[in-house]
Motif scaffolding. Structure first.
Motif, PDB file in Angstrom:
ATOM      1  N   UNK A  50      19.322   9.882 -21.801  1.00 27.87           N
ATOM      2  CA  UNK A  50      19.300  11.336 -21.693  1.00 27.87           C
ATOM      3  C   UNK A  50      19.001  11.711 -20.244  1.00 27.87           C
ATOM      4  N   UNK A  51      19.922  12.448 -19.620  1.00 29.95           N
ATOM      5  CA  UNK A  51      19.763  12.917 -18.243  1.00 29.95           C
ATOM      6  C   UNK A  51      19.662  14.435 -18.270  1.00 29.95           C
ATOM      7  N   UNK A  52      18.581  14.954 -17.716  1.00 35.29           N
ATOM      8  CA  UNK A  52      18.347  16.398 -17.697  1.00 35.29           C
ATOM      9  C   UNK A  52      18.201  16.854 -16.255  1.00 35.29           C
ATOM     10  N   UNK A  53      18.826  18.011 -15.945  1.00 37.38           N
ATOM     11  CA  UNK A  53      18.785  18.566 -14.591  1.00 37.38           C
ATOM     12  C   UNK A  53      18.347  20.028 -14.641  1.00 37.38           C
ATOM     13  N   UNK A  73      11.243  25.923  -5.225  1.00 36.56           N
ATOM     14  CA  UNK A  73      12.325  25.526  -6.123  1.00 36.56           C
ATOM     15  C   UNK A  73      13.030  24.309  -5.531  1.00 36.56           C
ATOM     16  N   UNK A  74      13.191  23.266  -6.338  1.00 30.34           N
ATOM     17  CA  UNK A  74      13.956  22.094  -5.906  1.00 30.34           C
ATOM     18  C   UNK A  74      14.827  21.621  -7.061  1.00 30.34           C
ATOM     19  N   UNK A  75      15.835  20.845  -6.724  1.00 25.94           N
ATOM     20  CA  UNK A  75      16.702  20.241  -7.734  1.00 25.94           C
ATOM     21  C   UNK A  75      15.929  19.113  -8.389  1.00 25.94           C
ATOM     22  N   UNK A  76      15.793  19.145  -9.691  1.00 30.65           N
ATOM     23  CA  UNK A  76      15.023  18.148 -10.442  1.00 30.65           C
ATOM     24  C   UNK A  76      15.950  17.430 -11.414  1.00 30.65           C
ATOM     25  N   UNK A  77      15.821  16.114 -11.474  1.00 28.44           N
ATOM     26  CA  UNK A  77      16.621  15.299 -12.389  1.00 28.44           C
ATOM     27  C   UNK A  77      15.705  14.246 -13.005  1.00 28.44           C
ATOM     28  N   UNK A  78      15.837  14.044 -14.310  1.00 28.74           N
ATOM     29  CA  UNK A  78      15.087  12.981 -14.989  1.00 28.74           C
ATOM     30  C   UNK A  78      16.019  12.271 -15.966  1.00 28.74           C
ATOM     31  N   UNK A  79      15.822  10.954 -16.070  1.00 33.66           N
ATOM     32  CA  UNK A  79      16.601  10.133 -17.003  1.00 33.66           C
ATOM     33  C   UNK A  79      15.612   9.374 -17.879  1.00 33.66           C
ATOM     34  N   UNK A  80      15.813   9.457 -19.197  1.00 32.96           N
ATOM     35  CA  UNK A  80      14.973   8.727 -20.150  1.00 32.96           C
ATOM     36  C   UNK A  80      15.871   7.930 -21.086  1.00 32.96           C
ATOM     37  N   UNK A  81      15.274   6.913 -21.677  1.00 28.07           N
ATOM     38  CA  UNK A  81      16.021   6.031 -22.582  1.00 28.07           C
ATOM     39  C   UNK A  81      15.214   5.785 -23.843  1.00 28.07           C
ATOM     40  N   UNK A 109      10.778   4.310 -25.994  1.00 22.59           N
ATOM     41  CA  UNK A 109      11.265   5.482 -25.285  1.00 22.59           C
ATOM     42  C   UNK A 109      10.531   5.474 -23.962  1.00 22.59           C
ATOM     43  N   UNK A 110      11.301   5.532 -22.860  1.00 18.55           N
ATOM     44  CA  UNK A 110      10.654   5.444 -21.555  1.00 18.55           C
ATOM     45  C   UNK A 110      11.414   6.249 -20.516  1.00 18.55           C
ATOM     46  N   UNK A 111      10.689   6.624 -19.484  1.00 18.16           N
ATOM     47  CA  UNK A 111      11.290   7.307 -18.357  1.00 18.16           C
ATOM     48  C   UNK A 111      11.932   6.268 -17.455  1.00 18.16           C
TER      49      UNK A 111
END
Length: 156
Positions: A102-105, A24-32, A143-145
């Motif tokens: 969009x930022x998802x954690x 388990x790790x902290x995961x963060x992604x941002x897309x536009x 739309x991109x990461x």
């Protein structure tokens, strides 16, 4: 038959990636996502918001994007169901474009880039839907990461 595609088994058949052995790790992604808005639509804005008969466009798109991120495994085959710790969406007018971030954690065994991309995409589609009465000349341009962290390969 070996391959480099994680969603295909040795026989070339689709498979869900087994993440059971991962930590388990902290995961963060941002897309536009970016939506081109023609002048007829831009003229309808008061400040940074447009209110139509369907309601406030950006506010509604933010809610739709969050809902989309939460439903990603129902929409994208083989995506793992994740408990999202947070999903934040911002929408800003930049020139003749609505720029959606969009930022998802999550804290999990797999990343949230598909959730971030889905959230940004659904928000863009919602803007299109709510503004199409003014014009169908809108274009969802890209739309991109932007970034992802917490996994084996960090980006951005």
């Amino acid at each position: 038959m070996g391959n480099d595609f994680t969603h295909l088994n040795e026989s070339g058949q689709p498979q869900m990636v087994d993440v059971g052995a991962k930590d388990l790790t902290r995961r963060v992604a941002v897309a536009e996502s970016r939506v081109f808005l023609p002048a007829i639509i831009l003229q309808q804005f008061t400040g940074q918001e447009l209110v139509t008969k369907k309601g406030a466009v950006f506010q509604t798109a933010i809610i739709a994007g969050i809902m989309g991120a939460k439903k990603t495994p129902e929409l994208i085959p083989l995506c793992h169901t994740l408990l999202l710790d947070n999903c934040q969406i911002s929408i800003q007018l930049e020139g003749n474009e609505a720029v959606i971030r969009c930022t998802v954690k999550t804290t999990g065994k797999t990343g949230v880039e598909m959730e971030a991309l889905t959230g940004a995409s659904v928000a863009a589609l919602t803007i299109y839907d709510m503004c199409k009465a003014f014009s169908h000349e809108m274009v969802i341009r890209e739309t991109r990461l932007i970034s992802k962290s917490g996994g084996k390969n960090d980006i951005g």
